[in-house]
Each structure stands twice: as C-alpha cells, then as structure tokens.
Design an enzyme around this catalytic site. Structure first.
Site, PDB file in Angstrom:
ATOM      1  N   ASN A   9       0.873  -1.176   0.000  1.00  0.00           N
ATOM      2  CA  ASN A   9       0.000   0.000   0.000  1.00  0.00           C
ATOM      3  C   ASN A   9       0.910   1.225   0.000  1.00  0.00           C
ATOM      4  OD1 ASN A   9      -1.810   2.030   0.532  1.00  0.00           O
ATOM      5  ND2 ASN A   9      -2.297   1.341   2.621  1.00  0.00           N
ATOM      6  N   TRP A  10       0.965   1.876  -1.139  1.00  0.00           N
ATOM      7  CA  TRP A  10       1.901   3.011  -1.275  1.00  0.00           C
ATOM      8  C   TRP A  10       1.374   4.281  -0.625  1.00  0.00           C
ATOM      9  CZ3 TRP A  10       3.928   2.746  -7.069  1.00  0.00           C
ATOM     10  CH2 TRP A  10       4.634   1.534  -7.241  1.00  0.00           C
ATOM     11  N   LYS A  11       0.110   4.287  -0.259  1.00  0.00           N
ATOM     12  CA  LYS A  11      -0.504   5.473   0.367  1.00  0.00           C
ATOM     13  C   LYS A  11      -0.252   6.713  -0.510  1.00  0.00           C
ATOM     14  CE  LYS A  11      -0.008   3.117   4.739  1.00  0.00           C
ATOM     15  NZ  LYS A  11       0.154   3.164   6.173  1.00  0.00           N
ATOM     16  N   HIS A  97      -9.149   0.955   5.000  1.00  0.00           N
ATOM     17  CA  HIS A  97      -7.864   1.137   5.670  1.00  0.00           C
ATOM     18  C   HIS A  97      -8.050   2.049   6.883  1.00  0.00           C
ATOM     19  CE1 HIS A  97      -3.793   2.385   6.527  1.00  0.00           C
ATOM     20  NE2 HIS A  97      -3.416   1.276   5.933  1.00  0.00           N
ATOM     21  N   GLU A  99      -6.467   4.460   7.954  1.00  0.00           N
ATOM     22  CA  GLU A  99      -6.319   5.900   7.674  1.00  0.00           C
ATOM     23  C   GLU A  99      -7.591   6.469   7.046  1.00  0.00           C
ATOM     24  OE1 GLU A  99      -2.639   5.391   5.573  1.00  0.00           O
ATOM     25  OE2 GLU A  99      -1.767   4.742   7.470  1.00  0.00           O
ATOM     26  N   GLU A 169      -5.268  -5.322  10.459  1.00  0.00           N
ATOM     27  CA  GLU A 169      -4.216  -4.350  10.721  1.00  0.00           C
ATOM     28  C   GLU A 169      -4.476  -3.653  12.052  1.00  0.00           C
ATOM     29  OE1 GLU A 169      -2.184  -2.980   6.877  1.00  0.00           O
ATOM     30  OE2 GLU A 169      -4.028  -1.826   7.043  1.00  0.00           O
ATOM     31  N   GLY A 175       2.650   1.841  10.830  1.00  0.00           N
ATOM     32  CA  GLY A 175       3.586   2.958  10.694  1.00  0.00           C
ATOM     33  C   GLY A 175       4.281   3.331  11.995  1.00  0.00           C
ATOM     34  N   SER A 215       3.670  -2.549  10.212  1.00  0.00           N
ATOM     35  CA  SER A 215       5.119  -2.600  10.401  1.00  0.00           C
ATOM     36  C   SER A 215       5.767  -3.929  10.004  1.00  0.00           C
ATOM     37  CB  SER A 215       5.491  -2.227  11.838  1.00  0.00           C
ATOM     38  OG  SER A 215       5.036  -0.913  12.138  1.00  0.00           O
ATOM     39  N   GLY A 236       3.035  -1.215   4.254  1.00  0.00           N
ATOM     40  CA  GLY A 236       3.069   0.221   3.978  1.00  0.00           C
ATOM     41  C   GLY A 236       4.492   0.669   3.696  1.00  0.00           C
ATOM     42  N   GLY A 237       5.146   1.200   4.715  1.00  0.00           N
ATOM     43  CA  GLY A 237       6.483   1.787   4.570  1.00  0.00           C
ATOM     44  C   GLY A 237       7.473   0.922   3.807  1.00  0.00           C
TER      45      GLY A 237
HETATM   46  P1  PGA Z   1       3.112  -0.006   7.666  1.00  0.00           P
HETATM   47  O1  PGA Z   1       1.647   0.233   7.073  1.00  0.00           O
HETATM   48  O2  PGA Z   1       3.625  -1.265   7.020  1.00  0.00           O
HETATM   49  O3  PGA Z   1       3.887   1.220   7.265  1.00  0.00           O
HETATM   50  O4  PGA Z   1       2.954  -0.136   9.130  1.00  0.00           O
HETATM   51  C1  PGA Z   1       0.770  -0.837   6.889  1.00  0.00           C
HETATM   52  C2  PGA Z   1      -0.507  -0.345   6.296  1.00  0.00           C
HETATM   53  O5  PGA Z   1      -0.919   0.782   6.581  1.00  0.00           O
HETATM   54  O6  PGA Z   1      -1.154  -1.065   5.504  1.00  0.00           O
END
Ligand code: PGA
Length: 252
Positions: A9-11, A97, A99, A169, A175, A215, A236-237
């Site tokens: 997920n590149w956000k 998600h 967010e 999640e 994050g 993470s 994510g990251g």
């Molecule tokens: P993260 O994000 O790997 O940076 O913790 C995961 C996500 O939001 O899907």
C-alpha cells in the site's frame, strides 16, 4: 481459493516517475521468483494507476486501487467510481484502511456500501480492519474486530466471499515500527476464521485469505508469515523500497 498475497500500500507516496521506477524495479526483482499460488500486489495513488498498470503488463505484479466511492457516478467532487477503475484495468480495491476510517470518517456502514459497489462491479476487495491501542489495552480487541467484520461484511452471501481478501491491521502497529507478535497475529487470524465459520461455514472460513498489516519488514516477515492462519501481508512503509518489498515477497 486461499492464496498467499503480499500487497504494498503506497498510500500518498510516489509521483509518476517514482511509480514507474518502482514498478520497473519490482518487475525485474520478481521475474525469476516462482510464485506458486502467491500474488504480488501494489496500490499506487489514483493518478498513477494507469501508468503503473501499463508498466506492470505481463509481469507478476498486480496493480490495485487504495479506495473507491460507493456511488455509480454523479455529483461527488473529487471521488472515483468502481466503473472508472474498471475501465482502466483495475480489478481489486483496498477498502476500510484505518487511515480512511480515522482521517476521512469512513464508518462500518459506509464500508458495507463500498463493499456492495465493489461486488456489483465484479471487482475484488482487500478489506482492512483492526483495533486501536486502547481496545487492545482494555482487552476489547476481539469484540472490536468482530463488530467491524459483522457490520462491514456479514451481510454478504457466502458466494461473495470468493471476492474478499481480509487484512487485519491493528492500528497501533501501523507505521509505528511496533508489530504484533507472530503469536498475536495468529491468535487474531484464527479468531477471525472462527467467526466466519460460525456465520457462514468452514469452507468460506478456510478459503478466505487473511493478511496481516502493521510494520511488516524484511526482518520480521518470515516469522509472521510462517503462522498457519496468516496468508500474507499488507505492507506500507517497507513497500516503498524495491529491495525491502522484494525481501518480503521472498519471505512468503
Ligand atoms: P506499515 O503500514 O507497514 O507502514 O505499518 C501498513 C498499512 O498501513 O497497511
């Protein structure tokens, strides 16, 4: 059928050039991997979906969307419909998600509508959910997850579950660098399968892929993915660097 999935997920990261570059790198790094029953997915921003799809053609990489509006079309300034996504070759949409839930006020009820729109358009969804830190501290995490699933997905017929991938999640792990332990992930994933079995049947529960997110990085991916009810990850990251994401794909 239950599949292994590593999804990035590149956000709100990567402009067009960075998108093209990262797809090119991943194309190369996954070319020789034997990915039996394993899917590699990336979710760039809306504006870069077409460029990413073009560059990912005839590769092992699937390009998916990070969100979608529930309506067919109309006066919804700034929004994107399922039909629009379909028309450029998107087949899968991430929904729910944390967010989106936290910063954009997406509720379980809204997400149920979005899920319906996904299915009406014969798309697939990666449906995200997970508890807050305070839920875990107060030992409410199972109840929270159960209600997110109930309100977002349990109105569906059993047959619709072929088009659903789940992503557990825990919000406190997204994050933050803090990961759920492999045991905590396994415990929750087994719980999720048990409530799906109760609501539907064993077949639905056994066949749904449940990803863990929060993470995940090269250093912890293998241990998390080794758990029997963890079918992969939503990253994510660590999905923003070809080297790290490739290492995570190899871990599965
Ligand atoms: P993260 O994000 O790997 O940076 O913790 C995961 C996500 O939001 O899907």
């Amino acid at each position: 059928m239950r599949q292994k999935i590593v999804a990035g997920n590149w956000k709100m990261n990567n402009d067009k050039d960075a998108t093209k570059k990262l797809i090119k790198q991943l194309r190369k790094s996954t070319k020789k991997l034997s990915l039996k029953n394993t899917r590699v997915i990336v979710a760039p921003t809306f504006v870069n979906l077409s460029a990413a799809i073009k560059r990912a053609k005839k590769s092992k990489i699937e390009v998916v969307a990070q969100n979608m509006h529930q309506a067919k079309n109309g006066a919804f300034t700034g929004e994107i419909s399922a039909e629009m996504l379909k028309s450029i070759g998107v087949k899968t949409v991430i929904l729910g998600h944390s967010e989106r839930r936290t910063y954009f006020g997406e509720t379980d009820a809204l997400l149920a509508e979005k899920v319906n729109a996904v299915l009406e358009n014969k798309l697939e969804t990666i449906f995200c959910f997970g508890e807050l830190l305070e839920d875990r501290k107060s030992e409410n995490h199972f109840a929270v997850v159960e209600s997110q699933l109930k309100n977002g997905l349990f109105h569906l017929e059993a047959s619709a579950w072929k088009h659903i991938v789940l992503a557990y999640e825990p919000v406190w792990a997204i994050g933050t660098g803090e990961t759920a332990s492999p045991e905590q992930a396994q415990e929750m994933h087994a719980f999720i399968r048990s409530i799906i079995e109760k609501q539907y049947n064993k077949d639905v529960a056994d066949n749904v892929s449940i990803l863990y997110g929060g993470s995940v990085k090269p250093a912890n991916a293998e241990e998390i993915f080794s758990k029997p009810d963890v079918d992969g990850g939503l990253i994510g990251g660590a999905a923003l660097k070809a080297e790290d994401f490739t290492a995570i794909i190899k871990a599965i």
